[in-house]
Design an enzyme around this catalytic site. Sequence first.
Site, PDB file in Angstrom:
ATOM      1  N   LYS A   1     -26.105 -47.871  52.814  1.00  0.00           N
ATOM      2  CA  LYS A   1     -27.139 -47.566  51.817  1.00  0.00           C
ATOM      3  C   LYS A   1     -28.003 -48.783  51.504  1.00  0.00           C
ATOM      4  CE  LYS A   1     -24.844 -43.521  49.978  1.00  0.00           C
ATOM      5  NZ  LYS A   1     -23.653 -43.429  50.864  1.00  0.00           N
TER       6      LYS A   1
HETATM    7  C1  LIG Z   1     -23.296 -42.257  51.566  1.00  0.00           C
HETATM    8  C2  LIG Z   1     -22.313 -42.454  52.671  1.00  0.00           C
HETATM    9  C3  LIG Z   1     -22.170 -41.510  53.728  1.00  0.00           C
HETATM   10  C4  LIG Z   1     -22.929 -40.201  53.753  1.00  0.00           C
HETATM   11  O1  LIG Z   1     -24.307 -40.367  53.968  1.00  0.00           O
HETATM   12  P1  LIG Z   1     -25.315 -39.138  53.652  1.00  0.00           P
HETATM   13  O2  LIG Z   1     -26.672 -39.708  53.823  1.00  0.00           O
HETATM   14  O3  LIG Z   1     -25.021 -38.743  52.230  1.00  0.00           O
HETATM   15  O4  LIG Z   1     -24.999 -38.051  54.604  1.00  0.00           O
HETATM   16  C5  LIG Z   1     -21.279 -41.804  54.740  1.00  0.00           C
HETATM   17  N1  LIG Z   1     -20.545 -42.937  54.727  1.00  0.00           N
HETATM   18  C6  LIG Z   1     -20.648 -43.853  53.749  1.00  0.00           C
HETATM   19  C7  LIG Z   1     -19.789 -45.056  53.784  1.00  0.00           C
HETATM   20  C8  LIG Z   1     -21.535 -43.655  52.686  1.00  0.00           C
HETATM   21  O5  LIG Z   1     -21.618 -44.577  51.693  1.00  0.00           O
END
Ligand SMILES: *Cc1c(COP(=O)(O)O)cnc(C)c1O
Length: 485
Positions: free
Chosen positions: A111
């Site tokens: 993120k």
């Molecule tokens: C947020 C997250 C996901 C999922 O991503 P999306 O965009 O919500 O599908 C997968 N793995 C980790 C470690 C995350 O923080």
Amino acid sequence: MRYISTRGNTETVSAAEAIVRGLSGDGGLYVPETIPQVSEETLQKWSGLSYAELAGEILPLYLPEYDPAFLKKAAKEVYETAFEGGAGYTARVRDGVYSLELWHGPTCAFKDYALQLMPRLLAEAKRMLGHAETTRILVATSGDTGKAALDGYKDLPGIEICVFYPQDGTSQIQRLQMATQEGANVRVCAVEGNFDDAQTGVKKVFSDEALRAKMEEKNIRFSSANSINWGRLVPQIVYYFYAAFRVKEDMHLPADAKVDFCVPTGNFGDILAGYYAKKMGLPVGKLVCASNQNNVLTQFLTTGEYDARRTFYKTASPSMDILISSNLERLLFHVSGSAAQTKEWMKELSENGIYTVGEEILSRIREDFDCGWTDEETCRATILSCYSKERYLCDTHTAVAMKVAEEKKTALPMIVLSTASPYKFPRVVLEALGRTVPESDFDAIADLEELTKMPAPKSLTQLKRKEVRFTQVITADGIAEAACG
Ligand SMILES: *Cc1c(COP(=O)(O)O)cnc(C)c1O
């Protein structure tokens, strides 16, 4: 390029407005009216660029009213400094299988790619639109989004951020990452209950007209940082291009060779960025959607039936514990080409918890997507087998996708998106490796370092010595009061 709502509001908005608003007034999500097309020559040229340079080419295509020089500079500042060892690092796991390690940023989850950049996009959008109010970002988080948003928005002028996390719902490391957050404009509260309680509390604040009016008197406007905002999605398109270029280089494949991607999925944001990359012209075979035991998307992508009326499981990959994958709405809009139809499906989902898209739509979706899921035991077994066979250490989310990637591998190269550092979930990872698990995450990190000789990110080990700034625990009913304080 203008943006439109997935639910039929015919008004078009600029990218800056889409980013400031987050959601369209009709409840729909903003999508680009058309998807920019990239020629073979451009792809060829892009394949030689650094990550920051590539971001500097792609971002302006989707954000036309931003000054390209501003975007190039922002991309350089973020992607050349915030990611250790360089953004877009792609490791070879075994022949034809690669891991796009998206966790070398400040908070050790993917993120960061969006949340290090998006605050700059938001601040610039407010400047361009002449918005002088204070933006107060409210975030309900199961762990990763909260910290990534705190780090991205800390000390930005005109912006405040308030994060709510479930008291017992995160790993110790994730909790400390948030509780020790620095910055004069940040606030963090633990909420009694689970993630849904925190999320429901925050959603209530967003939909409370009286509260909004009260805050507007103080010149404060609420906003959100989750992946329904276009500003979260667009930066993620870049790494699909970058990783495909690196893998083809490594395997000496021609520029037009296809690659597959396997993505550990929750809210469908990350994998949807891959869909935009493919539709722009990046040669991609399949985007494989990997789920954990909350496999609502596996069912949907197999049968065309989206049924959220199911048991919610708390798994070892908590960022994928989601039953309503919000960004799927964007895909449905693009594939059906109909806002009226998309609105109808979303209405059925909110009223009945279920909708079905029918054969034709499903088969169009299946031209681009495949899917699979991994149960808890197999997730742990995959962490162990990746480590013992290839000396490759995965976190729990990545392991879910590694397993699905193994099952779906064809003759094409497979790139697995590795979304979090294994050191963010050190106790589960250590347990999966068959070791005795200590009480504390820090002891588990030390044991894991000793075992693997792979150093843990400093931003995690240094948490031990950082001052805890936020200790407040509130009830879900107290979220509104905290958000307005
Ligand atoms: C947020 C997250 C996901 C999922 O991503 P999306 O965009 O919500 O599908 C997968 N793995 C980790 C470690 C995350 O923080």
